[in-house]
Design an enzyme around this catalytic site. Structure first.
Site, mmCIF file in Angstrom:
data_model
loop_
_atom_site.group_PDB
_atom_site.id
_atom_site.type_symbol
_atom_site.label_atom_id
_atom_site.label_comp_id
_atom_site.label_asym_id
_atom_site.label_seq_id
_atom_site.Cartn_x
_atom_site.Cartn_y
_atom_site.Cartn_z
ATOM 1 N N LYS A 129 28.546 25.491 78.400
ATOM 2 C CA LYS A 129 27.434 25.474 77.444
ATOM 3 C C LYS A 129 27.697 24.393 76.423
ATOM 4 O O LYS A 129 28.857 24.014 76.191
ATOM 5 C CB LYS A 129 27.335 26.835 76.741
ATOM 6 C CG LYS A 129 25.995 27.103 76.090
ATOM 7 C CD LYS A 129 24.954 27.637 77.056
ATOM 8 C CE LYS A 129 23.599 27.730 76.400
ATOM 9 N NZ LYS A 129 22.618 28.413 77.270
ATOM 10 N N ASP A 169 18.060 24.703 76.429
ATOM 11 C CA ASP A 169 18.213 26.024 75.804
ATOM 12 C C ASP A 169 17.358 25.935 74.535
ATOM 13 O O ASP A 169 16.437 25.103 74.472
ATOM 14 C CB ASP A 169 19.697 26.321 75.497
ATOM 15 C CG ASP A 169 19.944 27.769 75.065
ATOM 16 O OD1 ASP A 169 19.953 28.659 75.932
ATOM 17 O OD2 ASP A 169 20.098 28.028 73.856
HETATM 18 P P1 NDP Z 1 13.017 27.851 72.582
HETATM 19 O O1 NDP Z 1 13.602 26.887 71.658
HETATM 20 O O2 NDP Z 1 11.982 27.405 73.545
HETATM 21 O O3 NDP Z 1 12.409 29.079 71.771
HETATM 22 C C1 NDP Z 1 13.199 29.845 70.928
HETATM 23 C C2 NDP Z 1 12.335 30.908 70.281
HETATM 24 O O4 NDP Z 1 13.191 31.801 69.575
HETATM 25 C C3 NDP Z 1 11.367 30.354 69.254
HETATM 26 O O5 NDP Z 1 10.243 31.171 69.201
HETATM 27 C C4 NDP Z 1 12.184 30.423 67.975
HETATM 28 O O6 NDP Z 1 11.403 30.484 66.787
HETATM 29 C C5 NDP Z 1 12.924 31.718 68.171
HETATM 30 N N1 NDP Z 1 14.194 31.685 67.435
HETATM 31 C C6 NDP Z 1 15.206 30.799 67.592
HETATM 32 N N2 NDP Z 1 16.186 31.032 66.724
HETATM 33 C C7 NDP Z 1 15.785 32.070 65.991
HETATM 34 C C8 NDP Z 1 16.359 32.784 64.933
HETATM 35 N N3 NDP Z 1 17.579 32.458 64.432
HETATM 36 N N4 NDP Z 1 15.655 33.836 64.440
HETATM 37 C C9 NDP Z 1 14.461 34.171 64.962
HETATM 38 N N5 NDP Z 1 13.860 33.524 65.967
HETATM 39 C C10 NDP Z 1 14.508 32.497 66.464
HETATM 40 O O7 NDP Z 1 14.261 28.524 73.355
HETATM 41 P P2 NDP Z 1 14.267 29.321 74.726
HETATM 42 O O8 NDP Z 1 13.007 30.097 74.886
HETATM 43 O O9 NDP Z 1 14.671 28.394 75.788
HETATM 44 O O10 NDP Z 1 15.490 30.316 74.499
HETATM 45 C C11 NDP Z 1 15.333 31.624 73.955
HETATM 46 C C12 NDP Z 1 16.542 32.469 74.320
HETATM 47 O O11 NDP Z 1 16.657 32.565 75.738
HETATM 48 C C13 NDP Z 1 17.903 31.954 73.828
HETATM 49 O O12 NDP Z 1 18.739 33.054 73.544
HETATM 50 C C14 NDP Z 1 18.425 31.217 75.048
HETATM 51 O O13 NDP Z 1 19.835 31.100 75.030
HETATM 52 C C15 NDP Z 1 17.961 32.161 76.146
HETATM 53 N N6 NDP Z 1 17.893 31.581 77.487
HETATM 54 C C16 NDP Z 1 17.126 30.474 77.731
HETATM 55 C C17 NDP Z 1 17.045 29.966 79.011
HETATM 56 C C18 NDP Z 1 16.133 28.858 79.359
HETATM 57 O O14 NDP Z 1 15.994 28.565 80.566
HETATM 58 N N7 NDP Z 1 15.454 28.206 78.408
HETATM 59 C C19 NDP Z 1 17.855 30.534 80.115
HETATM 60 C C20 NDP Z 1 18.549 31.750 79.772
HETATM 61 C C21 NDP Z 1 18.577 32.219 78.486
HETATM 62 P P3 NDP Z 1 11.319 29.177 65.843
HETATM 63 O O15 NDP Z 1 10.447 28.224 66.572
HETATM 64 O O16 NDP Z 1 10.728 29.686 64.572
HETATM 65 O O17 NDP Z 1 12.729 28.695 65.662
#
Ligand code: NDP
Length: 448
Positions: A129, A169
């Site tokens: 990662k 991510d």
């Molecule tokens: P994105 O950046 O596309 O979206 C993240 C989302 O989570 C946004 O809505 C963001 O809101 C919110 N968020 C992020 N940080 C915080 C925080 N500290 N508090 C509250 N809300 C928060 O990321 P992904 O959708 O790709 O990833 C989301 C999760 O899924 C993560 O845990 C990631 O590790 C996991 N994941 C992702 C994969 C992938 O293929 N993308 C694969 C497997 C797991 P805001 O815009 O306001 O920051």
């Protein structure tokens, strides 16, 4: 004689001492070690050759300076990370996260989880990662591009299709992968498609990769529901977040007949009693890159809340898809009191240990992230297969492969939990099934 509890506490205490302050990493390791007690009791050879200590120590940790110039010609300095955790099953594989909260402990927790997740997919990928404390919010297109180029200027020498294959991510989507790939291609002087996944469709990307984590999480949820004679058809669902994972979890859940009652971002949450207009949400988040508060201006019947929590809603199914530790013990108690029966983690470690305990005590069917969100990395591995064979597969075929992989992961977690006398405990089932494959490979390959 040392008991198993004392032995495992010994591993954990040593890890905490040697990795001071890395609380998310401690949390991720504690959960896995807890599941492994029943394995170590039965199969002592898994304690041989320092296996547990080796598993908890990354093979390599890279930290680097990322200097770049903003639009005012001021120099900014961020920190870059790549933790190459375990390559016993294949090249290191795992995403890059760009978020101001990123530090070494967070990258290590994510890398550690990734080892077991990747093992569960059944595909030949190790765990890693990376990322940076760079905050993409409010940055111009040019600043994003210059940052990605500066980041890759160091990272490129550490990655490669047989060595380490990063992906997206939080904060790293198709746009950022494009800039990262461009800089890699320039520095390496070769078009090495297999070096990154999540690429654009006309330069080596795979259909379904964008949708894969969210869709996969919903496929996993449906398997958990089937095991109890239920399905998503007609179910009420809450999805936190509004990023890549959340959007496609919402899309697939609604396609399968569920109503999604709300979603969120880091500033607030939106209640959608009539379900989510997914096309509008995609336009706001993926095209216009605006906040979720914008959604209520354009959708009928939706309300925006800055206070309280999305977990205050009443539903059958909860899918936390935002970030680590976003769902705590109090949220879990509230959800259970209001009738939640299924929780599947689209995000990595979104539920605190207290929340998982509440779900366990109340017989909530709980799918941990390393199983429920493995669809993203699995489809990345399918992208690597397509790159290696210079081929590209249809949407339906790739989706079918994803669906098959998620069903297999569920079966593996379910059967392993039963084998160890913990029927229905998919945390234990996933941790043990993921662990055994990696551990067997490490034992076979000697002390390295
Ligand atoms: P994105 O950046 O596309 O979206 C993240 C989302 O989570 C946004 O809505 C963001 O809101 C919110 N968020 C992020 N940080 C915080 C925080 N500290 N508090 C509250 N809300 C928060 O990321 P992904 O959708 O790709 O990833 C989301 C999760 O899924 C993560 O845990 C990631 O590790 C996991 N994941 C992702 C994969 C992938 O293929 N993308 C694969 C497997 C797991 P805001 O815009 O306001 O920051």
């Amino acid at each position: 004689m040392t008991t198993i509890d004392e032995e495992v506490a010994g591993y954990y205490d040593k890890l905490v001492r040697r990795n001071a302050g890395e609380v998310e990493f401690h949390q991720a390791v504690a959960e896995v070690l807890d599941s492994l007690k029943i394995v170590l009791e039965k199969d002592r050879h898994y304690a041989d050759y320092g296996l547990i200590e080796r598993l908890c120590e990354p093979e390599r940790q890279i930290m680097f300076r990322v200097p770049w110039m903003d639009d005012n010609n001021d120099i900014r300095v961020n920190r870059g990370f790549r933790v190459q955790f375990n390559s016993a099953l294949g090249p290191y594989k795992g995403g890059l996260r760009f978020h101001p909260s990123v530090n070494l402990g967070i990258i290590k927790f994510l890398g550690f989880e990734q080892i077991f997740k990747n093992s569960l997919t059944g595909l030949p990928i190790g765990g890693g990662k990376g990322g940076s404390d760079f905050d993409p919010k409010g940055k111009s297109e040019g600043e994003i591009m210059r940052f990605c180029q500066a980041f890759m200027t160091e990272l490129w020498r550490h990655i490669g299709q047989y060595r380490d294959v990063p992906a997206g991510d939080i904060g790293v989507g198709g746009r950022e992968i494009g800039y990262l790939f461009g800089q890699y291609r320039r520095l390496a002087n070769q078009h090495e498609s297999g070096v990154l996944t999540g690429k654009g469709l006309n330069w080596g990307g795979s259909l379904v990769r964008t949708e894969a984590t969210g869709y996969g999480c919903v496929y996993f949820t449906n398997e958990m529901m089937k095991a109890r004679g239920e399905s998503l058809d007609g179910a009420k669902v809450i999805v936190s977040g509004s990023g890549n994972v959340a959007i496609y979890a919402i899309e697939k859940a609604q396609e399968l007949g569920a109503t999604v009652l709300g979603f969120s971002d880091s500033t607030g949450w939106v209640e959608t009693p009539n379900g989510v207009d997914v096309e509008l949400l995609k336009d706001i988040k993926e095209v216009r890159r605006e906040r979720v508060s914008e959604y209520v201006e354009e959708a009928q019947g939706a309300t925006y809340h800055e206070n309280g929590s999305i977990w205050d809603l009443t539903a059958d199914v909860a899918l936390p898809c935002a970030t680590q530790n976003e769902l705590d013990g109090e949220h879990a108690k509230g959800l259970v009191e209001r009738g939640v029966r299924y929780v599947a983690e689209g995000a990595n470690m979104p539920s605190t240990p207290e929340a998982i305990e509440v779900f366990r005590d109340n017989k909530v069917s709980f799918g941990p992230g390393k199983a429920a969100n493995a669809g993203g990395v699995a489809t990345s591995a399918l992208e690597m297969q397509q790159n290696a064979s210079r081929d590209s597969w249809s949407f339906d075929y790739t989706d079918e492969r994803l669906h098959g992989i998620m069903s297999n992961i569920f079966t593996m977690a379910d059967e392993t939990a039963k084998e160890y006398g913990r029927e229905g405990d998919y945390v234990v089932g996933s941790n043990i099934a993921g662990f055994k494959k990696v551990a067997d490979a490490m034992l076979a390959q000697g002390v390295i």
